[in-house]
Design a protein around this motif. Sequence first.
Motif, PDB file in Angstrom:
ATOM      1  N   HIS A  78     -26.488   1.283   5.424  1.00 31.90           N
ATOM      2  CA  HIS A  78     -25.548   0.369   4.769  1.00 31.90           C
ATOM      3  C   HIS A  78     -25.525  -0.905   5.605  1.00 31.90           C
ATOM      4  CE1 HIS A  78     -23.687   3.553   2.240  1.00 31.90           C
ATOM      5  NE2 HIS A  78     -24.072   4.318   3.238  1.00 31.90           N
ATOM      6  N   TYR A  79     -25.948  -2.019   5.020  1.00 31.79           N
ATOM      7  CA  TYR A  79     -26.113  -3.286   5.734  1.00 31.79           C
ATOM      8  C   TYR A  79     -25.062  -4.287   5.271  1.00 31.79           C
ATOM      9  CZ  TYR A  79     -28.299  -7.817   6.814  1.00 31.79           C
ATOM     10  OH  TYR A  79     -28.555  -9.098   7.245  1.00 31.79           O
ATOM     11  N   PHE A  80     -24.389  -4.931   6.231  1.00 28.18           N
ATOM     12  CA  PHE A  80     -23.400  -5.970   5.953  1.00 28.18           C
ATOM     13  C   PHE A  80     -23.675  -7.116   6.917  1.00 28.18           C
ATOM     14  CE2 PHE A  80     -21.629  -1.743   5.569  1.00 28.18           C
ATOM     15  CZ  PHE A  80     -21.052  -1.738   4.301  1.00 28.18           C
ATOM     16  N   ASP A  81     -23.713  -8.369   6.420  1.00 31.04           N
ATOM     17  CA  ASP A  81     -23.960  -9.462   7.370  1.00 31.04           C
ATOM     18  C   ASP A  81     -22.964 -10.603   7.218  1.00 31.04           C
ATOM     19  OD1 ASP A  81     -24.932 -11.416   5.503  1.00 31.04           O
ATOM     20  OD2 ASP A  81     -26.995 -10.784   5.802  1.00 31.04           O
ATOM     21  N   SER A  82     -23.060 -11.558   8.146  1.00 32.24           N
ATOM     22  CA  SER A  82     -22.101 -12.661   8.232  1.00 32.24           C
ATOM     23  C   SER A  82     -22.202 -13.642   7.074  1.00 32.24           C
ATOM     24  CB  SER A  82     -22.276 -13.395   9.569  1.00 32.24           C
ATOM     25  OG  SER A  82     -23.599 -13.861   9.711  1.00 32.24           O
ATOM     26  N   ARG A  83     -23.215 -13.516   6.221  1.00 32.00           N
ATOM     27  CA  ARG A  83     -23.314 -14.344   5.012  1.00 32.00           C
ATOM     28  C   ARG A  83     -22.523 -13.726   3.861  1.00 32.00           C
ATOM     29  NH1 ARG A  83     -29.660 -13.896   4.376  1.00 32.00           N
ATOM     30  NH2 ARG A  83     -28.919 -11.770   4.719  1.00 32.00           N
ATOM     31  N   GLY A  84     -22.054 -12.491   4.056  1.00 28.39           N
ATOM     32  CA  GLY A  84     -21.386 -11.767   2.982  1.00 28.39           C
ATOM     33  C   GLY A  84     -22.351 -10.920   2.170  1.00 28.39           C
ATOM     34  N   VAL A  85     -23.577 -10.746   2.660  1.00 29.94           N
ATOM     35  CA  VAL A  85     -24.582  -9.937   1.969  1.00 29.94           C
ATOM     36  C   VAL A  85     -24.349  -8.472   2.310  1.00 29.94           C
ATOM     37  CG1 VAL A  85     -27.050  -9.409   1.825  1.00 29.94           C
ATOM     38  CG2 VAL A  85     -26.282 -11.785   1.911  1.00 29.94           C
ATOM     39  N   THR A  86     -24.381  -7.629   1.275  1.00 32.16           N
ATOM     40  CA  THR A  86     -24.259  -6.183   1.421  1.00 32.16           C
ATOM     41  C   THR A  86     -25.447  -5.543   0.727  1.00 32.16           C
ATOM     42  OG1 THR A  86     -21.854  -6.360   1.367  1.00 32.16           O
ATOM     43  CG2 THR A  86     -22.787  -4.187   0.958  1.00 32.16           C
ATOM     44  N   ARG A  87     -26.156  -4.668   1.441  1.00 32.56           N
ATOM     45  CA  ARG A  87     -27.340  -4.015   0.870  1.00 32.56           C
ATOM     46  C   ARG A  87     -27.369  -2.552   1.286  1.00 32.56           C
ATOM     47  NH1 ARG A  87     -31.345  -8.968   2.359  1.00 32.56           N
ATOM     48  NH2 ARG A  87     -30.789 -10.274   0.587  1.00 32.56           N
ATOM     49  N   LEU A  88     -28.110  -1.777   0.511  1.00 35.79           N
ATOM     50  CA  LEU A  88     -28.286  -0.359   0.776  1.00 35.79           C
ATOM     51  C   LEU A  88     -29.782  -0.080   0.860  1.00 35.79           C
ATOM     52  CD1 LEU A  88     -26.587   2.239   1.006  1.00 35.79           C
ATOM     53  CD2 LEU A  88     -26.864   2.517  -1.457  1.00 35.79           C
ATOM     54  N   TYR A  89     -30.213   0.473   1.995  1.00 31.76           N
ATOM     55  CA  TYR A  89     -31.634   0.755   2.222  1.00 31.76           C
ATOM     56  C   TYR A  89     -31.856   2.257   2.354  1.00 31.76           C
ATOM     57  CZ  TYR A  89     -32.223  -4.179   3.486  1.00 31.76           C
ATOM     58  OH  TYR A  89     -32.255  -5.550   3.468  1.00 31.76           O
ATOM     59  N   GLY A  90     -32.984   2.732   1.831  1.00 30.25           N
ATOM     60  CA  GLY A  90     -33.455   4.073   2.151  1.00 30.25           C
ATOM     61  C   GLY A  90     -34.059   4.014   3.536  1.00 30.25           C
ATOM     62  N   MET A  91     -34.068   5.144   4.243  1.00 23.43           N
ATOM     63  CA  MET A  91     -34.570   5.130   5.612  1.00 23.43           C
ATOM     64  C   MET A  91     -35.185   6.469   5.977  1.00 23.43           C
ATOM     65  SD  MET A  91     -32.419   4.411   9.089  1.00 23.43           S
ATOM     66  CE  MET A  91     -32.587   5.729  10.282  1.00 23.43           C
ATOM     67  N   SER A  92     -36.210   6.400   6.822  1.00 17.83           N
ATOM     68  CA  SER A  92     -36.756   7.597   7.459  1.00 17.83           C
ATOM     69  C   SER A  92     -36.966   7.305   8.936  1.00 17.83           C
ATOM     70  CB  SER A  92     -38.073   8.021   6.791  1.00 17.83           C
ATOM     71  OG  SER A  92     -39.079   7.040   6.978  1.00 17.83           O
ATOM     72  N   PHE A  93     -36.934   8.356   9.745  1.00 19.23           N
ATOM     73  CA  PHE A  93     -37.212   8.246  11.176  1.00 19.23           C
ATOM     74  C   PHE A  93     -37.876   9.553  11.593  1.00 19.23           C
ATOM     75  CE2 PHE A  93     -35.823   8.470  15.729  1.00 19.23           C
ATOM     76  CZ  PHE A  93     -36.599   7.406  16.166  1.00 19.23           C
TER      77      PHE A  93
END
Length: 152
Positions: A78-93
Amino acid sequence: MTPSTRKEMMNRLDFFIGTWAIEVAHPHIQPVPITGEASFEWLDECYVIQRTKIDKPEFPGSIIIYDWDDAKGQYVQHYFDSRGVTRLYGMSFEEGVWKLWRTTPDFSPLDFHQRFSGKVNAAGNLIESSWEQSIDGVHWGHDFALNYRRKP
């Protein structure tokens, strides 16, 4: 997936815990490298939270929360940044390779597809990675390089 499996998957992210120096090499922004810092810590022993600050105003600061999605059997960022952008990424590790991807709209429109791939070195103190983007999800191009170096 049982709660113990979720806990096991989240415990794998313990690798990230700590502070990392960041170097960004963006083809359109100079000087190279652009520097910053990312800190990773546990949030209530259930989630990993990342706080990132880049030493150049063109790059937003961000807060990222990592979780395990039982239904999909994968991590989610779950990504949130100082521009007000919110995104959801799939992830593997897995096996020293960290991947992120965003190929569907979520909290914001999908103006372009994104993917990230990072490889952890043998010592576990460097992640060499890069972001790519695509307008159509088929033809991908380099966006920028991003390296994480663990701070003592």
